[in-house]
Design a protein around this motif. Structure first.
Motif, PDB file in Angstrom:
ATOM      1  N   LEU A  49      -6.133   5.574   8.410  1.00 52.92           N
ATOM      2  CA  LEU A  49      -5.944   4.123   7.730  1.00 52.92           C
ATOM      3  C   LEU A  49      -5.304   3.828   6.478  1.00 52.92           C
ATOM      4  CD1 LEU A  49      -6.549   1.022   8.121  1.00 52.92           C
ATOM      5  CD2 LEU A  49      -8.789   1.615   6.667  1.00 52.92           C
ATOM      6  N   ILE A  50      -5.270   4.795   5.627  1.00 52.44           N
ATOM      7  CA  ILE A  50      -4.728   4.882   4.488  1.00 52.44           C
ATOM      8  C   ILE A  50      -3.455   5.206   4.846  1.00 52.44           C
ATOM      9  CG2 ILE A  50      -4.363   6.297   2.291  1.00 52.44           C
ATOM     10  CD1 ILE A  50      -7.444   6.624   2.286  1.00 52.44           C
ATOM     11  N   VAL A  51      -2.991   6.159   5.724  1.00 53.82           N
ATOM     12  CA  VAL A  51      -1.353   6.494   6.037  1.00 53.82           C
ATOM     13  C   VAL A  51      -0.774   5.334   6.772  1.00 53.82           C
ATOM     14  CG1 VAL A  51      -0.067   7.961   7.416  1.00 53.82           C
ATOM     15  CG2 VAL A  51      -1.837   8.911   6.231  1.00 53.82           C
ATOM     16  N   GLY A  52      -1.397   4.440   7.453  1.00 51.27           N
ATOM     17  CA  GLY A  52      -1.053   3.452   8.200  1.00 51.27           C
ATOM     18  C   GLY A  52      -0.672   2.306   7.139  1.00 51.27           C
ATOM     19  N   MET A  53      -1.817   2.224   6.207  1.00 48.22           N
ATOM     20  CA  MET A  53      -1.488   1.085   5.123  1.00 48.22           C
ATOM     21  C   MET A  53      -0.293   1.279   4.489  1.00 48.22           C
ATOM     22  SD  MET A  53      -4.375  -0.310   2.546  1.00 48.22           S
ATOM     23  CE  MET A  53      -4.400   1.082   1.532  1.00 48.22           C
ATOM     24  N   THR A  54      -0.312   2.558   3.928  1.00 48.20           N
ATOM     25  CA  THR A  54       0.903   2.983   3.292  1.00 48.20           C
ATOM     26  C   THR A  54       2.277   2.682   3.849  1.00 48.20           C
ATOM     27  OG1 THR A  54      -0.542   5.010   2.238  1.00 48.20           O
ATOM     28  CG2 THR A  54       2.175   4.860   2.048  1.00 48.20           C
ATOM     29  N   LEU A  55       2.364   3.012   5.083  1.00 44.31           N
ATOM     30  CA  LEU A  55       3.644   2.681   5.885  1.00 44.31           C
ATOM     31  C   LEU A  55       3.859   1.176   5.943  1.00 44.31           C
ATOM     32  CD1 LEU A  55       3.353   5.012   9.130  1.00 44.31           C
ATOM     33  CD2 LEU A  55       4.804   5.314   7.112  1.00 44.31           C
ATOM     34  N   LEU A  56       2.836   0.233   6.120  1.00 46.85           N
ATOM     35  CA  LEU A  56       2.819  -1.261   6.158  1.00 46.85           C
ATOM     36  C   LEU A  56       3.279  -1.558   5.010  1.00 46.85           C
ATOM     37  CD1 LEU A  56      -0.173  -2.335   8.276  1.00 46.85           C
ATOM     38  CD2 LEU A  56       2.215  -2.214   8.875  1.00 46.85           C
ATOM     39  N   ALA A  69      -2.983  -7.640  -6.317  1.00 46.30           N
ATOM     40  CA  ALA A  69      -4.294  -7.161  -6.625  1.00 46.30           C
ATOM     41  C   ALA A  69      -5.368  -7.050  -5.663  1.00 46.30           C
ATOM     42  CB  ALA A  69      -4.798  -8.418  -7.722  1.00 46.30           C
ATOM     43  N   THR A  70      -5.214  -7.647  -4.589  1.00 47.21           N
ATOM     44  CA  THR A  70      -6.039  -7.625  -3.361  1.00 47.21           C
ATOM     45  C   THR A  70      -5.866  -6.335  -2.547  1.00 47.21           C
ATOM     46  OG1 THR A  70      -6.160 -10.193  -3.050  1.00 47.21           O
ATOM     47  CG2 THR A  70      -6.771  -8.701  -1.116  1.00 47.21           C
ATOM     48  N   LEU A  71      -4.489  -6.087  -2.603  1.00 47.89           N
ATOM     49  CA  LEU A  71      -4.113  -4.759  -1.856  1.00 47.89           C
ATOM     50  C   LEU A  71      -4.490  -3.458  -2.619  1.00 47.89           C
ATOM     51  CD1 LEU A  71      -0.361  -5.577  -0.645  1.00 47.89           C
ATOM     52  CD2 LEU A  71      -2.439  -5.290   0.560  1.00 47.89           C
ATOM     53  N   VAL A  72      -4.398  -3.448  -4.022  1.00 48.31           N
ATOM     54  CA  VAL A  72      -4.919  -2.470  -4.866  1.00 48.31           C
ATOM     55  C   VAL A  72      -6.254  -2.375  -4.592  1.00 48.31           C
ATOM     56  CG1 VAL A  72      -5.223  -1.782  -7.121  1.00 48.31           C
ATOM     57  CG2 VAL A  72      -2.899  -2.616  -6.656  1.00 48.31           C
ATOM     58  N   ILE A  73      -7.256  -3.376  -4.440  1.00 46.61           N
ATOM     59  CA  ILE A  73      -8.429  -3.248  -4.291  1.00 46.61           C
ATOM     60  C   ILE A  73      -8.800  -2.681  -2.993  1.00 46.61           C
ATOM     61  CG2 ILE A  73     -10.669  -4.542  -4.449  1.00 46.61           C
ATOM     62  CD1 ILE A  73      -9.388  -6.456  -6.358  1.00 46.61           C
ATOM     63  N   PHE A  74      -8.045  -3.260  -2.046  1.00 49.48           N
ATOM     64  CA  PHE A  74      -8.416  -2.842  -0.763  1.00 49.48           C
ATOM     65  C   PHE A  74      -8.229  -1.186  -0.416  1.00 49.48           C
ATOM     66  CE2 PHE A  74      -6.732  -1.912   3.532  1.00 49.48           C
ATOM     67  CZ  PHE A  74      -8.076  -2.193   4.459  1.00 49.48           C
ATOM     68  N   GLY A  75      -6.874  -0.843  -1.351  1.00 53.19           N
ATOM     69  CA  GLY A  75      -6.671   0.479  -1.350  1.00 53.19           C
ATOM     70  C   GLY A  75      -7.743   1.589  -1.798  1.00 53.19           C
ATOM     71  N   ALA A  76      -7.965   0.964  -3.074  1.00 52.87           N
ATOM     72  CA  ALA A  76      -9.174   1.577  -3.774  1.00 52.87           C
ATOM     73  C   ALA A  76     -10.523   1.771  -2.841  1.00 52.87           C
ATOM     74  CB  ALA A  76      -9.746   1.031  -5.189  1.00 52.87           C
ATOM     75  N   ALA A  79      -9.946   4.290  -0.174  1.00 56.16           N
ATOM     76  CA  ALA A  79     -10.069   5.730  -0.820  1.00 56.16           C
ATOM     77  C   ALA A  79     -11.433   6.101  -1.164  1.00 56.16           C
ATOM     78  CB  ALA A  79      -9.039   5.618  -1.966  1.00 56.16           C
ATOM     79  N   LEU A  80     -12.099   5.329  -1.672  1.00 56.09           N
ATOM     80  CA  LEU A  80     -13.578   5.335  -2.159  1.00 56.09           C
ATOM     81  C   LEU A  80     -14.538   5.670  -0.852  1.00 56.09           C
ATOM     82  CD1 LEU A  80     -14.048   3.126  -5.063  1.00 56.09           C
ATOM     83  CD2 LEU A  80     -14.138   5.351  -5.536  1.00 56.09           C
ATOM     84  N   THR A  81     -14.284   4.905   0.096  1.00 54.58           N
ATOM     85  CA  THR A  81     -14.963   5.258   1.156  1.00 54.58           C
ATOM     86  C   THR A  81     -14.724   6.393   2.043  1.00 54.58           C
ATOM     87  OG1 THR A  81     -15.112   2.490   1.531  1.00 54.58           O
ATOM     88  CG2 THR A  81     -15.598   3.894   3.482  1.00 54.58           C
ATOM     89  N   ALA A  82     -13.422   6.818   2.090  1.00 61.10           N
ATOM     90  CA  ALA A  82     -13.196   8.028   2.542  1.00 61.10           C
ATOM     91  C   ALA A  82     -13.594   9.159   1.779  1.00 61.10           C
ATOM     92  CB  ALA A  82     -11.571   8.227   2.446  1.00 61.10           C
ATOM     93  N   GLY A  83     -13.624   8.955   0.398  1.00 57.89           N
ATOM     94  CA  GLY A  83     -14.456  10.010  -0.313  1.00 57.89           C
ATOM     95  C   GLY A  83     -15.858   9.980  -0.164  1.00 57.89           C
ATOM     96  N   LEU A  84     -16.458   8.929   0.103  1.00 53.12           N
ATOM     97  CA  LEU A  84     -17.787   8.979   0.506  1.00 53.12           C
ATOM     98  C   LEU A  84     -18.329   9.452   1.626  1.00 53.12           C
ATOM     99  CD1 LEU A  84     -20.697   7.909  -0.643  1.00 53.12           C
ATOM    100  CD2 LEU A  84     -20.294   5.902   0.605  1.00 53.12           C
TER     101      LEU A  84
END
Length: 404
Positions: A49-56, A69-76, A79-84
Motif C-alpha cells: 500500500l505504501i509503495v502504491g501510494m508513493t506511485l500515486l 497535511a492529510t496526505l502526510v498524516i495518512f502516510g504516517a 507506516a505506523l500501522t505497518a510497524g505495529l
C-alpha cells in the motif's frame, strides 16, 4: 510425612524458578504463531500500500484529492500501522521462543505505537466505531505486558503472600513508592504515574486560571478546564508524567539541566497537542503567533521557559510532597482506589473526545445519523454547552485534515 509436606517440594520448586525463565503456557504459544503469521501478512500488504501510494503521489493523483497535511498524516498512519503489524510478528516469535522479558518490552513499544495510530486515525476520520478494535487491542497488550513482565510477576507473588511488615512500615513512614534501586526518586509504576497525572491536572488548571485572571485578561475569569467533568487540565497532567519519566533519574542533578530538559519536553508536548487538536477537530486553544521565539504559533520561548521552571519546581520541590500526599491513601486500599479513579478518568477522557467530535460534526454540517449516542451528546453537550465549558477554544472545521 503429611499431605502438606508432600506438596511443599513441588510448590517450592516452582517458586524457585525465576519469573523470566518460566515457560509460557501452550495457548499463548498458539497465539504467538497466529500473531507471527498475521503480522507478517499484514506487514506485507501495508508495504505494498505504501509503495502504491508513493506511485500515486509521484503521478500527482492524490494531491488533487487531498491536502498535503492529510496526505502526510495518512502516510504516517500507514507506516505506523505497518510497524505495529511487524511488531506483532516479532511479538509472536518472542512468545514462541519463551522470551518473556523481550515480549513484555515489545508490548510496551506496541502500546505507544498503537496510541500514535489512533491519534492519526482520529485526525483522518474522527471518532468512529472503527476505533473500537484498537481499544480491545490496547487492553490486550496491557494485560499481556503485565502478565509477561517478570518484575510484575514478582510483584504479584508478593501481593499474594499478604502485605509484609516492610510494606506496612513504608506506608506508615510515607516512603511507599520510592525507587528502591536508588536510580530514581520514585518507582515509575502505574500507581505513581496515575496520581501524578491527576494531581498535576488540577494544579495545572489552577495555575492556568490564575495566570489568565492576573496577566492575560486582568480581572476576567475564564474556565480553562480541559475535560467535560472535573477541575482537570490534562495537558499539565500528561506533561508532568512525561517530565517525571524523563527526569526521575536526574532529581538530584544540576538545576540548569533539569530546566533545559523540562523546557524542551514541555515545548514539544505543547506543540504536538496544539497540532493534534487543530488537525483532528479544527480546534485552536492557543495561538502564540508574533510572540518571542514563536514556533508556528503553537509554543514560544516564554512558555518553554515556563515549562522549564515548572519542571524544576516539580522535580526539586513538589515531587516529594506528592509522594507524601498519595501515601495518605491507606496502603491496603491503594490499588482498589486507584483502579476506581482510573476508570472514572478514562470515562471522562473518552466522553470529552466524543463530545469534541460531535461538536466538530455539528459545526461542519456533517450528517452524523441519529444514533442514541449522537442524540445523547447533542442533547446534553450542544454547541452552547461546549463553548461555555471550553471557553479558551475556538473551532473551525476547515482547519481539520479529515479525509471525509
Amino acid at each position: 510425612m503429611g499431605i502438606h509436606d508432600q506438596s511443599t517440594p513441588d510448590s517450592s520448586a516452582e517458586e524457585a524458578i525465576p519469573p523470566n525463565k518460566r515457560k509460557i503456557p501452550l495457548p499463548l504459544k498458539a497465539f504467538g504463531i497466529l500473531s507471527a503469521v498475521m503480522g507478517a501478512c499484514v506487514t506485507a500488504l501495508l508495504v505494498l500500500l505504501i509503495v502504491g501510494m508513493t506511485l500515486l503521489l509521484q503521478n500527482g493523483t492524490l494531491e488533487r484529492e487531498f491536502s498535503s497535511a492529510t496526505l502526510v498524516i495518512f502516510g504516517a498512519d500507514t507506516a505506523l500501522t505497518a510497524g505495529l503489524a511487524a511488531m506483532f510478528c516479532l511479538f509472536g516469535i518472542r512468545l514462541l521462543r519463551n522470551k518473556r522479558r523481550h515480549a513484555a518490552q515489545i508490548a510496551d513499544v506496541m502500546i505507544l505505537v498503537l496510541v500514535a495510530v489512533v491519534l492519526c486515525d482520529i485526525m483522518l476520520i474522527g471518532l468512529t466505531w472503527g476505533l473500537l478494535p484498537y481499544g480491545v487491542m490496547a487492553v490486550f497488550l496491557v494485560v499481556m505486558q503485565s502478565y509477561l513482565d517478570p518484575s510484575l510477576a514478582q510483584e504479584r507473588e508478593l501481593q499474594r503472600k499478604l502485605r509484609d511488615m516492610e510494606t506496612r512500615e513504608q506506608a506508615e513512614e510515607g516512603t511507599l513508592g520510592r525507587d528502591e534501586t536508588g536510580k530514581g526518586y520514585i518507582t515509575l509504576n502505574f500507581f505513581n504515574l496515575f496520581w501524578i497525572f491527576v494531581v498535576c491536572s488540577v494544579l495545572g488548571l489552577i495555575i492556568e486560571t490564575v495566570y489568565h485572571f492576573a496577566v492575560v485578561d486582568p480581572g476576567h475569569y475564564q474556565d480553562r478546564a480541559g475535560l467535560l467533568f472535573g477541575p482537570f487540565s490534562p495537558i499539565y497532567g500528561v506533561g508532568a508524567v512525561l517530565m517525571t519519566m524523563a527526569l526521575n533519574r536526574f532529581h538530584d542533578k544540576n538545576v540548569l539541566v533539569v530546566f533545559l530538559v523540562s523546557a524542551v519536553i514541555g515545548g514539544a508536548f505543547e506543540y504536538l497537542v496544539s497540532w493534534f487538536m487543530q488537525f483532528a477537530f479544527g480546534i485552536v486553544a492557543w495561538d502564540y503567533t508574533g510572540t518571542f521565539l514563536s514556533i508556528d504559533g503553537r509554543t514560544n520561548g516564554m512558555f518553554m521557559a515556563m515549562w522549564g521552571c515548572l519542571g524544576v519546581v516539580w522535580i526539586k520541590l513538589l515531587l516529594p510532597w506528592m509522594l507524601k500526599l498519595v501515601n495518605l491513601i491507606p496502603w491496603n486500599l491503594r490499588y482498589t482506589v486507584t483502579t476506581v479513579c482510573a476508570a472514572l478518568m478514562i470515562v471522562d477522557c473518552a466522553m470529552t473526545l466524543i463530545a469534541l467530535d460531535c461538536w466538530y460534526q455539528r459545526e461542519a454540517g456533517d450528517d452524523m445519523g441519529q444514533s442514541a449516542l449522537v442524540e445523547f451528546f447533542d442533547t446534553h453537550f450542544d454547541n452552547a454547552y461546549m463553548q461555555e465549558r471550553f471557553q479558551s477554544m475556538s473551532i473551525n472545521p476547515q482547519e481539520a485534515t479529515r479525509a471525509r
